[in-house]
Design a protein around this motif. Sequence first.
Motif, short mmCIF file in Angstrom:
data_model
loop_
_atom_site.label_atom_id
_atom_site.label_comp_id
_atom_site.label_asym_id
_atom_site.label_seq_id
_atom_site.Cartn_x
_atom_site.Cartn_y
_atom_site.Cartn_z
N MET A 1 0.82 -1.21 0.00
CA MET A 1 0.00 0.00 0.00
C MET A 1 0.86 1.27 0.00
SD MET A 1 -3.22 -0.88 2.41
CE MET A 1 -2.22 -1.15 3.85
N GLY A 2 2.19 1.07 0.08
CA GLY A 2 3.09 2.20 -0.06
C GLY A 2 3.28 3.03 1.20
N VAL A 3 2.62 2.67 2.32
CA VAL A 3 2.77 3.45 3.55
C VAL A 3 3.19 2.48 4.65
CG1 VAL A 3 1.57 4.84 5.28
CG2 VAL A 3 1.03 5.14 2.85
N LYS A 4 4.23 2.88 5.42
CA LYS A 4 4.74 1.99 6.45
C LYS A 4 3.78 1.97 7.65
CE LYS A 4 9.14 0.93 8.72
NZ LYS A 4 8.41 0.31 9.80
N ILE A 5 3.42 0.77 8.09
CA ILE A 5 2.47 0.62 9.18
C ILE A 5 3.23 0.33 10.47
CG2 ILE A 5 0.62 -0.87 10.06
CD1 ILE A 5 -0.28 0.76 7.64
N SER A 6 3.21 1.27 11.41
CA SER A 6 3.86 1.06 12.71
C SER A 6 3.37 2.12 13.67
CB SER A 6 5.37 1.16 12.54
OG SER A 6 5.97 1.36 13.80
N ASN A 7 3.27 1.75 14.96
CA ASN A 7 2.87 2.75 15.97
C ASN A 7 4.04 3.61 16.42
OD1 ASN A 7 0.05 2.19 16.33
ND2 ASN A 7 0.65 0.25 17.25
N LEU A 8 5.26 3.21 16.04
CA LEU A 8 6.44 3.93 16.51
C LEU A 8 6.48 5.33 15.92
CD1 LEU A 8 9.21 1.19 16.30
CD2 LEU A 8 8.19 2.18 18.36
N ASN A 9 6.78 6.29 16.77
CA ASN A 9 6.97 7.69 16.34
C ASN A 9 5.75 8.32 15.68
OD1 ASN A 9 9.69 7.44 17.15
ND2 ASN A 9 10.20 6.53 15.18
N LEU A 10 4.56 7.82 16.00
CA LEU A 10 3.35 8.46 15.44
C LEU A 10 2.99 9.66 16.29
CD1 LEU A 10 0.96 5.52 14.46
CD2 LEU A 10 2.46 6.87 13.00
N ASP A 11 2.63 10.74 15.65
CA ASP A 11 2.19 11.95 16.36
C ASP A 11 0.67 12.03 16.23
OD1 ASP A 11 1.59 14.41 17.33
OD2 ASP A 11 2.97 15.53 16.03
N TYR A 12 -0.02 11.67 17.31
CA TYR A 12 -1.48 11.62 17.25
C TYR A 12 -2.13 13.01 17.18
CZ TYR A 12 -1.06 6.62 18.24
OH TYR A 12 -0.75 5.29 18.17
N ASP A 13 -1.31 14.04 17.27
CA ASP A 13 -1.84 15.40 17.10
C ASP A 13 -1.90 15.79 15.62
OD1 ASP A 13 -2.25 15.82 19.78
OD2 ASP A 13 -0.21 16.56 20.10
N ARG A 14 -1.42 14.90 14.76
CA ARG A 14 -1.42 15.19 13.32
C ARG A 14 -2.33 14.21 12.59
NH1 ARG A 14 0.93 19.81 12.22
NH2 ARG A 14 1.21 19.10 10.09
N ALA A 15 -2.76 14.59 11.38
CA ALA A 15 -3.41 13.61 10.50
C ALA A 15 -2.36 12.55 10.15
CB ALA A 15 -3.89 14.30 9.24
N ILE A 16 -2.75 11.30 10.10
CA ILE A 16 -1.76 10.24 9.83
C ILE A 16 -2.16 9.45 8.59
CG2 ILE A 16 -0.75 8.09 10.73
CD1 ILE A 16 -0.96 9.35 13.53
N GLN A 17 -1.22 9.38 7.64
CA GLN A 17 -1.51 8.64 6.40
C GLN A 17 -1.43 7.14 6.68
OE1 GLN A 17 0.88 9.75 3.03
NE2 GLN A 17 -0.46 8.66 1.61
N ILE A 18 -2.48 6.40 6.34
CA ILE A 18 -2.50 4.96 6.62
C ILE A 18 -2.38 4.13 5.35
CG2 ILE A 18 -3.81 5.25 8.76
CD1 ILE A 18 -6.28 4.13 7.16
#
Length: 293
Positions: free
Chosen positions: A1-18
């Motif tokens: 799908m071209g997007v790396k799936i991981s909870n590491l270093n996610l900023d939940y204050d931003r929109a996150i591409q899944i």
Amino acid sequence: MGVKISNLNLDYDRAIQIADGIYWIGFYDVESGLHCNPYLIIDGEEAVVIDGGSRPDFPTVMMKLLQTGLQPSSITALIYHHYDPDLCGSIPNFEDIIDREDLKIISDKENNMFIRHYAISSKLYSLEMLKHKFRFSSGRQLLFYNTPYAHSAGSFITLDSQTGVLFTSDLFGSYGKEWELFLEMELECRECNDYTQCRLGHKYCPIPGIIKFHRQIFTSKRALRYALETIAKVPLNLIAPQHGSIIPDVESVALIAEKLVALERVGIDRILERTSIKDVGNITPLTERIKRK
Ligand SMILES: [Fe+2]
Ligand SMILES: [Fe+2]
């Protein structure tokens, strides 16, 4: 799908591409045990919002949407998988800010009867009117599959044919204050029935929250089973539910589906188990009992 799936270093204050062009635009609600996940699909100059969220959540959802760089006027359609206020409450706010006469609101016709009470000004489209698909001008398609009574009469799910992201709304949702954007499960979880302490050292086990949610929100085991059978026919890569965590791979989807398909005491069955209503037919007919009062 071209997007790396991981909870590491996610900023939940931003929109996150899944996935390609697909963004989670919810927020980490630490206080609430019911976490809501609206999604945005951007395809070229067009965009679609899925299960946009409640009225109080609207400012946060809109801030996330704007973080992607999208102009709200690029949104051509709003999709609602059923008519609950946690999805639909902000419809008038979206309409105001999008400000397009040709904005489409898409849902099943059973839902549209109720969605119109959110005082909407846009045209409502049923799945039948659209032949169960929505086409972006690039040719990218969203395909709709009915999952009746899971949990509303008009419930359905939406597949993005380009990425295999399946938006399931309440299906595969969860209760729980502990939360991560992506569900983390391993093959060993399949054999495990002790959900109190994770032998693999994960921070928490997501299964009890998923089970509790499906038992309470879904109408019956049969409706849940029908929805799971529908999901089994769909070429999916990832499940993006409206509550709880994203299920990032088919192995985890299969693992959870296996737990859900075996689930007893779902919806009305859970209630009947505790009452004498199940004895109807074995005692004095209902009409006589009503008239006797
Ligand atoms: Fe719901
Ligand atoms: Fe919901």
